[in-house]
Motif scaffolding. Sequence first.
Motif, short mmCIF file in Angstrom:
data_model
loop_
_atom_site.label_atom_id
_atom_site.label_comp_id
_atom_site.label_asym_id
_atom_site.label_seq_id
_atom_site.Cartn_x
_atom_site.Cartn_y
_atom_site.Cartn_z
N MET A 183 0.84 -1.19 0.00
CA MET A 183 0.00 0.00 0.00
C MET A 183 0.87 1.25 0.00
SD MET A 183 -3.31 -0.76 0.29
CE MET A 183 -3.95 0.69 1.13
N THR A 184 0.51 2.23 -0.80
CA THR A 184 1.20 3.51 -0.78
C THR A 184 0.63 4.38 0.35
OG1 THR A 184 -0.35 4.49 -2.36
CG2 THR A 184 1.61 3.43 -3.25
N GLY A 185 1.45 5.25 0.88
CA GLY A 185 0.98 6.21 1.88
C GLY A 185 0.74 5.64 3.25
N VAL A 186 1.26 4.42 3.56
CA VAL A 186 1.08 3.84 4.88
C VAL A 186 2.43 3.78 5.58
CG1 VAL A 186 -0.93 2.48 4.17
CG2 VAL A 186 1.35 1.46 4.04
N VAL A 187 2.39 3.65 6.90
CA VAL A 187 3.63 3.59 7.67
C VAL A 187 4.03 2.16 8.00
CG1 VAL A 187 3.32 5.89 8.66
CG2 VAL A 187 2.33 3.92 9.82
N ASP A 188 3.09 1.20 7.82
CA ASP A 188 3.37 -0.20 8.13
C ASP A 188 3.67 -0.93 6.82
OD1 ASP A 188 2.60 0.08 10.99
OD2 ASP A 188 0.65 0.49 10.10
N THR A 189 4.94 -1.11 6.50
CA THR A 189 5.37 -1.60 5.20
C THR A 189 5.99 -2.99 5.31
OG1 THR A 189 7.58 -0.67 5.40
CG2 THR A 189 5.85 0.78 4.51
N TRP A 190 6.32 -3.56 4.15
CA TRP A 190 6.99 -4.86 4.13
C TRP A 190 8.35 -4.79 4.84
CZ3 TRP A 190 4.67 -9.16 3.60
CH2 TRP A 190 3.56 -9.31 2.77
N ARG A 191 8.99 -3.65 4.77
CA ARG A 191 10.27 -3.51 5.48
C ARG A 191 10.10 -3.72 6.97
NH1 ARG A 191 12.69 0.76 7.93
NH2 ARG A 191 11.12 2.21 7.15
N HIS A 192 9.02 -3.12 7.55
CA HIS A 192 8.75 -3.31 8.97
C HIS A 192 8.35 -4.76 9.27
CE1 HIS A 192 8.04 1.07 8.35
NE2 HIS A 192 8.68 1.14 9.50
N PHE A 193 7.60 -5.36 8.35
CA PHE A 193 7.15 -6.74 8.56
C PHE A 193 8.34 -7.69 8.61
CE2 PHE A 193 6.06 -10.88 6.75
CZ PHE A 193 5.00 -11.26 7.57
N PHE A 194 9.25 -7.60 7.63
CA PHE A 194 10.38 -8.53 7.59
C PHE A 194 11.40 -8.24 8.68
CE2 PHE A 194 8.82 -9.56 3.30
CZ PHE A 194 8.88 -10.95 3.39
N ALA A 195 11.40 -7.02 9.21
CA ALA A 195 12.26 -6.73 10.36
C ALA A 195 11.86 -7.59 11.56
CB ALA A 195 12.18 -5.25 10.72
N LEU A 196 10.58 -7.97 11.63
CA LEU A 196 10.11 -8.86 12.69
C LEU A 196 10.15 -10.32 12.25
CD1 LEU A 196 6.94 -6.93 13.99
CD2 LEU A 196 9.13 -7.19 15.17
#
Length: 293
Positions: A183-196
């Motif tokens: 999704m564009t314009g969101v703060v919860d991205t795949w980068r944050h997901f894979f960091a966990l």
Amino acid sequence: MNWLRAFDASARHGSFTLAAEELGLTPSAVSYQVRGLEAQLGHKLFRREHKLLNLTRLGHAYLPVVAKAFADIDASTWNLFGKGFEQEVTLRCLTSLNLLWLMPLLGEYKAQFPASRLRVLSSSWSEPSLGESIDVDIRYGDGNWPDGAVLPLMHNEVIAVAPPSLLGSVPHSDLHNLPMIEMTGVVDTWRHFFALHDPKVTIPEPTYKVDQSLIALELASRGLGIALIADVFARPYLERGTLIRASDTALSTQHGHYLVLPSDRNSHRPEVSNLVTWLQSQAGSGTALHTVA
């Protein structure tokens, strides 16, 4: 009574012209009635500066008193003379939340409030409306909007979902090798997901970038990738089995959905209060309307 109506409308709109449109009068007539009220009270309620209309300190203090008095009259009339007296309420809701959460619930709302007249609008972005008179606005963000009273509605977890056929082709440890939908314009991205989920992997660029959760879900359900979605949106797809969770990892979202009651509308109307209370009960937040007066 006319003086008070003129004051209430002018204060909500910040303009004699807009108040006149609401009341079916001329701007000069509204201005005259407000001056009459000020003369009766012996105090100025507005500061008139270069065609701008701003409430004085006493005006700010007096407005909620007047608004509540009109709301009490409306409520008493409504209770004494039947629900057919209800006025139309305009609700604006983000498109994905509108279709995936709100629409399935409206039958229950109508059953609880059979005389209600609800006008439902959709929006793509969480921003103040331009040119529309909105009574209740559902927005997504950090809750910091200056154009009205803000009430929390729901905060959801963000989860990864995928079609069963696509997910069955790779181990869970190789999710990063699947086409990703972001999704564009969101703060919860795949980068944050894979960091966990797996901080050691190198994350490729998403295959698709879209601006609405509904589009992301439809792409995923057609086997075109995995999507990172708020669980409230994914729920209907998960229940149907069209999508399944791709991982037990979930992000606690930094943003949420909020109810915004624009300051240029009368949020004390019983039908508005009923809608707000019902929406909060459905979302499970249960914050009372009067807490943001």
